[in-house]
Design a protein around this motif. Structure first.
Motif, PDB file in Angstrom:
ATOM      1  N   VAL A 287       0.837  -1.195   0.000  1.00  9.62           N
ATOM      2  CA  VAL A 287       0.000   0.000   0.000  1.00  9.62           C
ATOM      3  C   VAL A 287       0.874   1.248   0.000  1.00  9.62           C
ATOM      4  N   GLY A 288       0.240   2.397  -0.222  1.00 14.41           N
ATOM      5  CA  GLY A 288       0.957   3.663  -0.199  1.00 14.41           C
ATOM      6  C   GLY A 288       0.246   4.703  -1.044  1.00 14.41           C
ATOM      7  N   ARG A 289       0.830   5.893  -1.085  1.00 16.35           N
ATOM      8  CA  ARG A 289       0.267   6.960  -1.901  1.00 16.35           C
ATOM      9  C   ARG A 289       0.485   6.645  -3.385  1.00 16.35           C
ATOM     10  N   PRO A 290      -0.192   7.357  -4.292  1.00 12.37           N
ATOM     11  CA  PRO A 290       0.008   7.107  -5.724  1.00 12.37           C
ATOM     12  C   PRO A 290       1.448   7.366  -6.161  1.00 12.37           C
ATOM     13  N   ASN A 291       1.913   6.524  -7.089  1.00 12.12           N
ATOM     14  CA  ASN A 291       3.180   6.735  -7.790  1.00 12.12           C
ATOM     15  C   ASN A 291       4.412   6.618  -6.893  1.00 12.12           C
ATOM     16  N   VAL A 292       4.324   5.791  -5.840  1.00  8.67           N
ATOM     17  CA  VAL A 292       5.513   5.578  -5.011  1.00  8.67           C
ATOM     18  C   VAL A 292       6.278   4.316  -5.422  1.00  8.67           C
TER      19      VAL A 292
ATOM     20  N   VAL B 258       5.311  -3.233   7.806  1.00  3.36           N
ATOM     21  CA  VAL B 258       6.709  -3.010   7.433  1.00  3.36           C
ATOM     22  C   VAL B 258       6.734  -1.805   6.499  1.00  3.36           C
ATOM     23  N   ILE B 259       7.673  -0.892   6.707  1.00  2.19           N
ATOM     24  CA  ILE B 259       7.773   0.301   5.870  1.00  2.19           C
ATOM     25  C   ILE B 259       8.948   0.141   4.902  1.00  2.19           C
ATOM     26  N   ALA B 260       8.681   0.324   3.611  1.00  4.56           N
ATOM     27  CA  ALA B 260       9.715   0.273   2.576  1.00  4.56           C
ATOM     28  C   ALA B 260       9.920   1.684   2.034  1.00  4.56           C
ATOM     29  N   VAL B 261      11.147   2.196   2.145  1.00  3.51           N
ATOM     30  CA  VAL B 261      11.460   3.532   1.627  1.00  3.51           C
ATOM     31  C   VAL B 261      12.026   3.357   0.229  1.00  3.51           C
TER      32      VAL B 261
ATOM     33  N   LEU C 185       8.255  10.666   5.128  1.00  5.51           N
ATOM     34  CA  LEU C 185       7.032  10.197   5.780  1.00  5.51           C
ATOM     35  C   LEU C 185       6.082  11.375   5.955  1.00  5.51           C
ATOM     36  N   GLU C 186       5.041  11.408   5.119  1.00  2.00           N
ATOM     37  CA  GLU C 186       4.102  12.518   5.142  1.00  2.00           C
ATOM     38  C   GLU C 186       2.842  12.152   5.931  1.00  2.00           C
ATOM     39  N   LYS C 187       1.980  13.150   6.105  1.00  2.57           N
ATOM     40  CA  LYS C 187       0.776  12.964   6.905  1.00  2.57           C
ATOM     41  C   LYS C 187      -0.088  11.837   6.364  1.00  2.57           C
ATOM     42  N   GLN C 188      -0.224  11.744   5.042  1.00  2.00           N
ATOM     43  CA  GLN C 188      -1.053  10.702   4.466  1.00  2.00           C
ATOM     44  C   GLN C 188      -0.469   9.314   4.727  1.00  2.00           C
ATOM     45  N   ASP C 189       0.860   9.206   4.738  1.00  2.00           N
ATOM     46  CA  ASP C 189       1.492   7.926   5.068  1.00  2.00           C
ATOM     47  C   ASP C 189       1.150   7.507   6.499  1.00  2.00           C
ATOM     48  N   LEU C 190       1.168   8.461   7.431  1.00  2.05           N
ATOM     49  CA  LEU C 190       0.813   8.158   8.813  1.00  2.05           C
ATOM     50  C   LEU C 190      -0.651   7.737   8.932  1.00  2.05           C
TER      51      LEU C 190
ATOM     52  N   LEU D 182       4.047  -0.741   3.651  1.00  2.00           N
ATOM     53  CA  LEU D 182       3.729   0.643   3.307  1.00  2.00           C
ATOM     54  C   LEU D 182       4.928   1.220   2.565  1.00  2.00           C
ATOM     55  N   VAL D 183       4.732   1.575   1.292  1.00  2.00           N
ATOM     56  CA  VAL D 183       5.821   2.068   0.454  1.00  2.00           C
ATOM     57  C   VAL D 183       5.839   3.596   0.507  1.00  2.00           C
ATOM     58  N   LEU D 184       7.017   4.158   0.824  1.00  9.72           N
ATOM     59  CA  LEU D 184       7.229   5.606   0.831  1.00  9.72           C
ATOM     60  C   LEU D 184       8.123   5.997  -0.331  1.00  9.72           C
ATOM     61  N   ASP D 185       8.030   7.258  -0.732  1.00  5.27           N
ATOM     62  CA  ASP D 185       8.967   7.845  -1.693  1.00  5.27           C
ATOM     63  C   ASP D 185      10.079   8.504  -0.882  1.00  5.27           C
TER      64      ASP D 185
END
Length: 450
Positions: free
Chosen positions: A190-195, A299-302, A280-285, A272-275
């Protein structure tokens, strides 16, 4: 021997509706807007006594460039290549279009058996379109209504002769003491678009199974793909990007978000995939809190770590913000990766498997009660009104996530801060980082009160 059926056709002819009917539940997103389906989706189909894999595909367009539509078409071509039979659907009410004619010619040149289905043929409105479908040269078209379940008998008559003869099962000696098969690990990305969620899954699979590209929001359906990691079956689930609710206006995007939330509900571990460029932005939290509230291991993947210039600063900022904004679940694994180049993926998968084991962890009652006695002695509970709350008993009620029941006097007077103390001590003493922990307080019954 597995049998695979692919459903193809131009946009908005009812492919996903038929897919849902054959699977027996509403899995694929369905809307009047054309082009909702983009990736190919697989499911376990049933038709009377037949069982098979059914593939829902994107609407066909006559394009061969590098556009999104062309990449969608190539996914459909792969589905046809892997199929044992194909249903080509047309819209009986619209009749045969030039696009239907073009792809009818393409299918005629292949060797895969094709059934021509004139969908939306309920009533007399679709009869002219069904008759017009003879011009495609794919044999007699059947009148179908995927929405109302009409024409399934004809579909069965087409499929039944294509199935291989069933072999007599060999008798096997009964074995005892074998570990019960827990089924595939359900892993949602999961994650925000285009990460880079789809890119990550493609790299794990070693093939371009999912659509990717520079366009944000390509994935709409939650697409599950079975995979094997070191002998452990895993069901990877790619999901639509989650934006802030205030920015969501499109109906299909709302459906996609609901589909993603269902994927989180049914997952066991969530990545949770981050860019890396955004941190780590508000929407990720917000997404992380949804995962924690559902009791899933996280698990967080950067991602895009190869393009990150200040790596130490980026990782420090992510960990600091997690500590400040998400203290209720300490020790969430944070793994830097590059999905495009395949870097960091073994570490990510090791973190996933470790999180899954913690999520399933069970502690003995005796061990827990010795632990409770020690931590309560080191830091006694408060004494509201001069009467100290006594911690009497603890047991693990369930796993997935670890859930504990504590018997104590006056549970309503025990402050949340003391519960957090117990939870943090439990994590540290029993090596349970990252996973949600649930604690329930109860007052022991008085044996002298009937």
């Amino acid at each position: 021997m597995a049998f695979t059926l692919a459903i193809i056709g131009r946009p908005n002819v009812g492919k996903s509706t038929l897919f849902n009917r054959l699977v027996g539940r509403r899995v694929a997103l369905v809307d009047d807007q054309p082009g909702v389906t983009r990736d190919r989706r697989e499911g376990q189909g049933h038709l009377f006594d037949l069982e098979f894999t059914v593939i829902d595909t994107a609407g066909l367009d006559d394009v061969n460039d590098d556009s999104l539509e062309a990449r969608m078409r190539r996914q459909t071509e792969l589905a046809v290549r892997d199929a044992d039979a194909v249903i080509m659907m047309i819209d009986a009410r619209a009749g045969v279009t030039p696009l239907d004619q073009y792809f009818g010619d393409w299918l005629r040149r292949g060797e895969v058996p094709v059934l021509l289905a004139a969908n939306k043929a309920e009533g007399i409105a679709g009869e002219a379109g069904r008759l017009d479908a003879y011009s495609l040269g794919l044999g007699e078209p059947i009148a179908l209504s995927a929405e109302h379940g009409l024409g399934l008998d004809e579909l069965y008559e087409f499929l039944n002769p294509l199935f291989p003869e069933a072999e007599e099962p060999e008798e096997e000696e009964e074995e005892f003491g074998l570990e019960e098969d827990r089924g595939p690990l359900q892993l949602a990305v999961v994650g925000r678009p285009n990460v880079g969620k789809s890119t990550l899954i493609n790299k794990l699979l070693g093939e371009e199974r999912l659509l990717t590209g520079p366009e944000a929001g390509i994935t709409r359906d939650s697409i599950s793909v079975d995979w094997d990691f070191k002998g452990r079956p895993i069901r990877l689930v790619d999901t639509a990007g989650l934006r802030r609710r205030s920015r969501v206006e499109d109906k299909v995007e709302r459906l996609s978000i609901a589909d993603t939330k269902r994927s989180i509900d049914y997952a066991q571990v969530v990545v949770l995939v981050l860019d890396a460029g955004l941190g780590l932005e508000k929407q990720d939290l917000t997404i992380a809190r949804q995962v924690e509230e559902e009791g899933r291991a996280l698990v967080i993947a950067v991602n895009k770590w190869d393009a990150c210039e200040d790596r130490q600063g980026t990782m420090r900022a992510i960990r600091d913000r997690l500590q400040r904004s998400f203290p209720q679940t300490r020790g969430i694994p944070v793994v830097p990766i590059s999905a495009r180049e395949g870097r960091g993926l073994p570490r990510l998968l090791d973190a996933v498997m470790a999180a899954y084991e913690v999520w399933n962890k069970r502690l003995s009652t005796g061990l827990l009660n010795r632990w409770l006695e020690d931590v309560a002695s080191a830091h006694p509970p408060p004494a509201p009104g001069g009467r100290r709350i006594r911690m009497k008993y603890i047991t693990q009620a369930r796993t997935r996530p670890p859930t504990f029941a504590i018997s104590c006097s006056n549970p309503t007077d025990l402050p949340d801060s003391y519960l957090r103390y117990l939870e943090n001590a439990l994590r540290e003493d029993f090596d349970m980082p990252g996973t949600p922990i649930r604690m329930h307080l109860k007052k022991p019954k008085n044996p002298y009160v009937s």
